[in-house]
Write a protein that holds these residues in place. Structure first.
Motif, PDB file in Angstrom:
ATOM      1  N   ARG A 138       0.838  -1.207   0.000  1.00 14.14           N
ATOM      2  CA  ARG A 138       0.000   0.000   0.000  1.00 14.14           C
ATOM      3  C   ARG A 138       0.871   1.253   0.000  1.00 14.14           C
ATOM      4  N   TYR A 139       1.934   1.238   0.782  1.00 12.70           N
ATOM      5  CA  TYR A 139       2.820   2.398   0.878  1.00 12.70           C
ATOM      6  C   TYR A 139       3.482   2.696  -0.473  1.00 12.70           C
ATOM      7  N   LEU A 140       3.964   1.675  -1.153  1.00 10.98           N
ATOM      8  CA  LEU A 140       4.599   1.884  -2.456  1.00 10.98           C
ATOM      9  C   LEU A 140       3.610   2.466  -3.465  1.00 10.98           C
ATOM     10  N   ILE A 141       2.391   1.947  -3.460  1.00 11.18           N
ATOM     11  CA  ILE A 141       1.371   2.448  -4.385  1.00 11.18           C
ATOM     12  C   ILE A 141       1.036   3.903  -4.057  1.00 11.18           C
ATOM     13  N   GLU A 142       0.926   4.210  -2.782  1.00 12.16           N
ATOM     14  CA  GLU A 142       0.655   5.595  -2.373  1.00 12.16           C
ATOM     15  C   GLU A 142       1.749   6.544  -2.852  1.00 12.16           C
ATOM     16  N   GLU A 143       2.999   6.124  -2.729  1.00 10.93           N
ATOM     17  CA  GLU A 143       4.119   6.963  -3.164  1.00 10.93           C
ATOM     18  C   GLU A 143       4.035   7.247  -4.658  1.00 10.93           C
ATOM     19  N   ALA A 144       3.702   6.235  -5.425  1.00  9.81           N
ATOM     20  CA  ALA A 144       3.558   6.441  -6.865  1.00  9.81           C
ATOM     21  C   ALA A 144       2.367   7.347  -7.161  1.00  9.81           C
ATOM     22  N   ALA A 145       1.267   7.156  -6.434  1.00  8.42           N
ATOM     23  CA  ALA A 145       0.050   7.943  -6.669  1.00  8.42           C
ATOM     24  C   ALA A 145       0.251   9.417  -6.341  1.00  8.42           C
ATOM     25  N   LYS A 146       1.090   9.701  -5.334  1.00  3.36           N
ATOM     26  CA  LYS A 146       1.341  11.093  -4.949  1.00  3.36           C
ATOM     27  C   LYS A 146       2.039  11.882  -6.051  1.00  3.36           C
ATOM     28  N   ASN A 147       2.832  11.204  -6.837  1.00  2.00           N
ATOM     29  CA  ASN A 147       3.745  11.885  -7.755  1.00  2.00           C
ATOM     30  C   ASN A 147       3.415  11.686  -9.230  1.00  2.00           C
ATOM     31  N   ASN A 148       2.257  11.097  -9.524  1.00  2.00           N
ATOM     32  CA  ASN A 148       1.907  10.827 -10.915  1.00  2.00           C
ATOM     33  C   ASN A 148       0.408  10.979 -11.119  1.00  2.00           C
ATOM     34  N   ASN A 149       0.040  11.354 -12.323  1.00  2.00           N
ATOM     35  CA  ASN A 149      -1.381  11.546 -12.635  1.00  2.00           C
ATOM     36  C   ASN A 149      -2.131  10.231 -12.744  1.00  2.00           C
ATOM     37  N   GLU A 150      -1.440   9.197 -13.216  1.00  2.00           N
ATOM     38  CA  GLU A 150      -2.101   7.905 -13.397  1.00  2.00           C
ATOM     39  C   GLU A 150      -1.112   6.795 -13.075  1.00  2.00           C
ATOM     40  N   VAL A 151      -1.576   5.805 -12.323  1.00  2.00           N
ATOM     41  CA  VAL A 151      -0.718   4.698 -11.900  1.00  2.00           C
ATOM     42  C   VAL A 151      -1.387   3.378 -12.249  1.00  2.00           C
ATOM     43  N   LEU A 152      -0.640   2.508 -12.917  1.00  2.00           N
ATOM     44  CA  LEU A 152      -1.111   1.153 -13.211  1.00  2.00           C
ATOM     45  C   LEU A 152      -0.414   0.185 -12.272  1.00  2.00           C
ATOM     46  N   VAL A 153      -1.198  -0.637 -11.596  1.00  2.00           N
ATOM     47  CA  VAL A 153      -0.639  -1.673 -10.732  1.00  2.00           C
ATOM     48  C   VAL A 153      -0.966  -3.027 -11.368  1.00  2.00           C
ATOM     49  N   PHE A 154       0.064  -3.704 -11.868  1.00  2.00           N
ATOM     50  CA  PHE A 154      -0.106  -5.026 -12.475  1.00  2.00           C
ATOM     51  C   PHE A 154       0.065  -6.086 -11.396  1.00  2.00           C
ATOM     52  N   ILE A 155      -0.957  -6.930 -11.219  1.00  2.00           N
ATOM     53  CA  ILE A 155      -0.888  -8.020 -10.246  1.00  2.00           C
ATOM     54  C   ILE A 155      -0.529  -9.306 -10.994  1.00  2.00           C
TER      55      ILE A 155
END
Length: 344
Positions: free
Chosen positions: A165-182
């Protein structure tokens, strides 16, 4: 050549399995442990009923090819491939892969396999009713992905932790769109559908994050073939470079991914080697790699492996620590009948 029909081998028969293994050893090859179907061709002028050729499959991956040297170029390998593809067709599988030595890629290309990528150690080819381009287009359409610049993460989440969750949050803070591939392969304690849903629900409050299945093309080290790369270090190098290159060459270009986020890896050798490969490979495709310090709990980096260890150990004091390691969505799942069934 001899009109001999490929013969199925019962791998549960120790003698029959050893016969295949001994034949492969003559080519400095091994029979991968995940093989689920093997065929052989027997005979020849001087061979009697001994094996003169073999190949196998693991799900939809064709592997463990070997043909006696004096019979190479006689169309036997083509017969083996056709037989395996017929088997897949009868199982309702219409798309397949081949991992092979780069020197063999041209031969399989002549059998209508299309090269996806190769490096010094391995080539990956595919054949069937779709290819990587069509698969990515379907993913884009299904998840309504636009053309704007994106950041990305590739995660297994076995299970989903506060570290993820923390890693995804960090990416979300600094980018307009984030793709998380599971990662879609079902080789983990927690099944893919569970892992996917936990992440999807666990980041539903982050409006610029989209969670998508990885598909077949992001490869797990667990399924990377060892039959022609027996040395562990060489095999790891081949795997990490192939997977990183496929991500950069295809995923990043198609989805307009310009950044990828990973966590620092203090524990796992494979993940650490993979991160090092990403540092070298992704910039060649114009993609930045951002390595983030892992979230900690009691001064120790949070890891899914630590969570699994606590769950299996069932120590009351350690079980209380799960509240500092897992988000509510995962904690709640572990208390459901399905969750208890997975970890029991």
């Amino acid at each position: 050549m001899y009109g001999v029909i490929p013969e199925w081998v019962n791998l549960n028969d120790r003698v029959a399995r050893e016969e295949v293994e001994v034949f492969l050893e003559g080519f400095d090859l091994i029979l991968d442990q995940d093989v689920d179907y093997t065929i052989v061709i027997r005979g020849g002028p001087s061979k009697g009923s001994s094996i003169i050729a073999t190949c196998s499959k693991a799900k939809n991956v064709l592997k463990c090819f070997a043909v006696s040297e004096e019979l190479q170029g006689e169309g036997i390998a083509s017969s083996l491939v056709s037989a395996l593809l017929d088997k897949l067709f009868n199982q309702g599988v219409y798309h397949s892969f081949i991992f092979t030595k780069p020197a063999n890629a041209r031969f399989f290309s002549a059998l209508n396999f299309k090269l996806i990528h190769s490096n010094a150690d391995v080539a990956l080819l595919e054949s069937g009713i779709y290819d990587i381009g069509k698969a990515l287009q379907k993913m884009k359409t299904s998840y309504h992905l636009g053309d704007g610049e994106k950041a990305s993460l590739v995660m297994n989440c076995n299970p989903f932790t506060l570290g993820h969750r923390y890693l995804i949050e960090e990416a979300a803070k600094n980018n307009n769109e984030v793709l998380v591939f599971i990662v879609e392969e079902d080789l983990s304690l927690f099944p893919f559908k569970t892992r996917y849903e936990l992440v999807r629900q666990g980041v539903s409050d982050l409006e610029n994050v989209i969670v998508v299945p990885s598909g077949e093309y992001l490869i797990s080290s667990a399924t990377f073939p060892s039959y022609f790369i027996k040395e562990e270090g060489k095999r790891l190098r081949a795997y990490v470079n192939l997977d990183a290159s496929i991500f950069g060459r295809y995923f990043c270009e198609f989805f307009n991914i310009t950044k990828r986020y990973v966590g620092e890896e203090p524990y796992c050798q494979v993940t650490n080697a993979y991160n090092e490969a990403l540092k070298k490979v992704l910039p060649t495709y114009g993609v930045e790699l951002h390595q983030i310090a892992r979230k900690t709990f009691r001064d120790v980096a949070i890891s899914a492996s630590r969570v699994r260890s606590i769950i299996k150990g069932r120590d009351d004091q350690e079980l209380k620590d799960l509240e500092g390691l897992l988000p509510d969505v995962t904690l709640k799942f572990l208390n459901t009948s399905l969750g208890r069934g997975i970890v029991d």
